[in-house]
Design a protein around this motif. Structure first.
Motif, mmCIF file in Angstrom:
data_model
loop_
_atom_site.group_PDB
_atom_site.id
_atom_site.type_symbol
_atom_site.label_atom_id
_atom_site.label_comp_id
_atom_site.label_asym_id
_atom_site.label_seq_id
_atom_site.Cartn_x
_atom_site.Cartn_y
_atom_site.Cartn_z
ATOM 1 N N LEU A 42 8.274 4.312 -1.561
ATOM 2 C CA LEU A 42 6.915 4.524 -1.165
ATOM 3 C C LEU A 42 7.156 5.171 0.253
ATOM 4 O O LEU A 42 6.692 6.312 0.464
ATOM 5 C CB LEU A 42 5.907 3.485 -1.019
ATOM 6 C CG LEU A 42 4.705 3.687 -0.709
ATOM 7 C CD1 LEU A 42 3.989 4.712 -1.819
ATOM 8 C CD2 LEU A 42 3.891 2.333 -0.777
ATOM 9 N N PHE A 43 7.781 4.575 1.022
ATOM 10 C CA PHE A 43 8.145 4.825 2.716
ATOM 11 C C PHE A 43 8.745 6.318 2.533
ATOM 12 O O PHE A 43 8.401 7.332 3.424
ATOM 13 C CB PHE A 43 8.538 4.002 3.298
ATOM 14 C CG PHE A 43 9.025 4.408 4.656
ATOM 15 C CD1 PHE A 43 8.005 4.518 5.724
ATOM 16 C CD2 PHE A 43 10.206 4.706 5.251
ATOM 17 C CE1 PHE A 43 8.209 5.080 6.951
ATOM 18 C CE2 PHE A 43 10.525 5.171 6.475
ATOM 19 C CZ PHE A 43 9.461 5.229 7.269
ATOM 20 N N ALA A 46 6.962 9.161 -0.479
ATOM 21 C CA ALA A 46 5.502 9.497 -0.793
ATOM 22 C C ALA A 46 4.940 10.431 0.303
ATOM 23 O O ALA A 46 3.927 9.849 1.150
ATOM 24 C CB ALA A 46 4.729 8.222 -0.703
ATOM 25 N N GLN A 47 5.407 11.399 0.699
ATOM 26 C CA GLN A 47 5.039 12.383 1.769
ATOM 27 C C GLN A 47 3.608 13.106 1.214
ATOM 28 O O GLN A 47 3.043 13.390 2.346
ATOM 29 C CB GLN A 47 6.132 13.393 2.249
ATOM 30 C CG GLN A 47 7.498 12.913 2.500
ATOM 31 C CD GLN A 47 7.541 11.891 3.774
ATOM 32 O OE1 GLN A 47 6.643 11.995 4.610
ATOM 33 N NE2 GLN A 47 8.277 10.701 3.782
ATOM 34 N N ILE A 49 1.209 11.944 -0.340
ATOM 35 C CA ILE A 49 0.155 11.110 -0.190
ATOM 36 C C ILE A 49 -0.097 10.394 1.240
ATOM 37 O O ILE A 49 0.782 10.367 1.893
ATOM 38 C CB ILE A 49 0.094 9.971 -1.244
ATOM 39 C CG1 ILE A 49 1.219 8.794 -1.053
ATOM 40 C CG2 ILE A 49 0.091 10.582 -2.733
ATOM 41 C CD1 ILE A 49 1.088 7.835 -1.910
ATOM 42 N N GLY A 50 -1.310 10.368 1.615
ATOM 43 C CA GLY A 50 -1.555 9.688 2.867
ATOM 44 C C GLY A 50 -2.989 9.055 3.071
ATOM 45 O O GLY A 50 -3.698 9.284 1.914
ATOM 46 N N ARG A 52 -0.638 8.699 6.180
ATOM 47 C CA ARG A 52 0.603 8.190 6.539
ATOM 48 C C ARG A 52 0.664 6.844 6.874
ATOM 49 O O ARG A 52 1.528 5.988 6.496
ATOM 50 C CB ARG A 52 1.528 9.049 7.272
ATOM 51 C CG ARG A 52 2.761 8.636 7.515
ATOM 52 C CD ARG A 52 3.451 8.980 6.141
ATOM 53 N NE ARG A 52 4.972 8.835 6.360
ATOM 54 C CZ ARG A 52 5.844 8.147 5.421
ATOM 55 N NH1 ARG A 52 5.299 8.289 4.150
ATOM 56 N NH2 ARG A 52 6.904 8.202 5.536
ATOM 57 N N VAL A 55 0.254 4.494 4.077
ATOM 58 C CA VAL A 55 1.712 4.415 3.221
ATOM 59 C C VAL A 55 2.537 3.392 3.830
ATOM 60 O O VAL A 55 3.185 2.767 3.398
ATOM 61 C CB VAL A 55 2.065 5.577 2.879
ATOM 62 C CG1 VAL A 55 3.506 5.714 2.179
ATOM 63 C CG2 VAL A 55 1.209 6.566 1.865
ATOM 64 N N ALA A 59 4.236 0.136 2.480
ATOM 65 C CA ALA A 59 5.548 -0.307 2.311
ATOM 66 C C ALA A 59 6.131 -1.208 2.905
ATOM 67 O O ALA A 59 6.955 -2.067 2.468
ATOM 68 C CB ALA A 59 6.361 1.091 2.678
ATOM 69 N N ILE A 110 -2.386 2.262 -3.955
ATOM 70 C CA ILE A 110 -1.728 3.354 -4.138
ATOM 71 C C ILE A 110 -2.386 4.441 -5.050
ATOM 72 O O ILE A 110 -2.364 5.671 -4.735
ATOM 73 C CB ILE A 110 -0.114 3.193 -4.913
ATOM 74 C CG1 ILE A 110 0.593 2.168 -3.668
ATOM 75 C CG2 ILE A 110 0.626 4.306 -5.247
ATOM 76 C CD1 ILE A 110 1.821 1.526 -4.376
ATOM 77 N N LEU A 113 -4.820 6.194 -2.938
ATOM 78 C CA LEU A 113 -4.386 6.904 -1.991
ATOM 79 C C LEU A 113 -4.019 8.224 -2.626
ATOM 80 O O LEU A 113 -4.214 9.421 -2.205
ATOM 81 C CB LEU A 113 -2.929 6.532 -1.176
ATOM 82 C CG LEU A 113 -3.474 5.626 -0.251
ATOM 83 C CD1 LEU A 113 -1.964 4.827 0.248
ATOM 84 C CD2 LEU A 113 -3.639 6.272 1.023
ATOM 85 N N SER A 117 -5.618 11.803 -1.853
ATOM 86 C CA SER A 117 -4.745 12.926 -1.451
ATOM 87 C C SER A 117 -5.160 14.161 -2.506
ATOM 88 O O SER A 117 -4.868 15.429 -2.053
ATOM 89 C CB SER A 117 -3.232 12.638 -1.614
ATOM 90 O OG SER A 117 -2.983 11.445 -0.771
#
Length: 121
Positions: A42-43, A46-47, A49-50, A52, A55, A59, A110, A113, A117
């Motif tokens: 996820l960290f 998962a760029q 989705i935000g 940040r 996220v 994570a 999640i 998110l 996004s």
């Protein structure tokens, strides 16, 4: 290697029950490792989705839950082993409903998110 004192209590249980208890312990460890891997993935990946920081919080939360679960799985294994050795009922554990609730909250966060996004991008 010297046995811990709790392993000298009572009588040795049937080896099948001991092995089943160890398999259950290993299943809890696998679950903890899967949660840790989910937090890392996820960290790292998962760029899209935000925001940040949310996220990042998810994570880190998954990593913390993995660490706690790893520790509690040993406590549960030991308590079950002592109960089997002394002929007492197996102890109740809060791990199952707690882990279910955490998984539900993480999945809902999640999903939210991803939806946010998707609509904002």
């Amino acid at each position: 290697m010297r046995k811990p004192t709790w392993q000298t209590q009572g009588e040795d249980p049937d080896y099948r029950f001991t092995l089943a208890n160890e398999r259950t312990f290993l299943a809890w460890i696998r679950t903890a490792l899967a949660l840790l891997a989910g937090g890392v993935l996820l960290f790292e990946f998962a760029q899209a989705i935000g925001p940040r920081f949310v996220v990042l919080i998810l994570a880190v939360g998954l990593a913390v839950v993995a660490a706690v679960l790893g520790g509690l799985s040993y406590v549960r294994w030991k308590a079950n082993e002592v109960a089997m050795r002394t002929g007492r009922p197996l102890p109740h554990s809060v791990m199952i409903p707690l882990l279910s609730g955490i998984a539900l909250l993480a999945a809902a966060a999640i999903a939210a998110l991803i939806l946010i996004s998707g609509f904002s991008g």
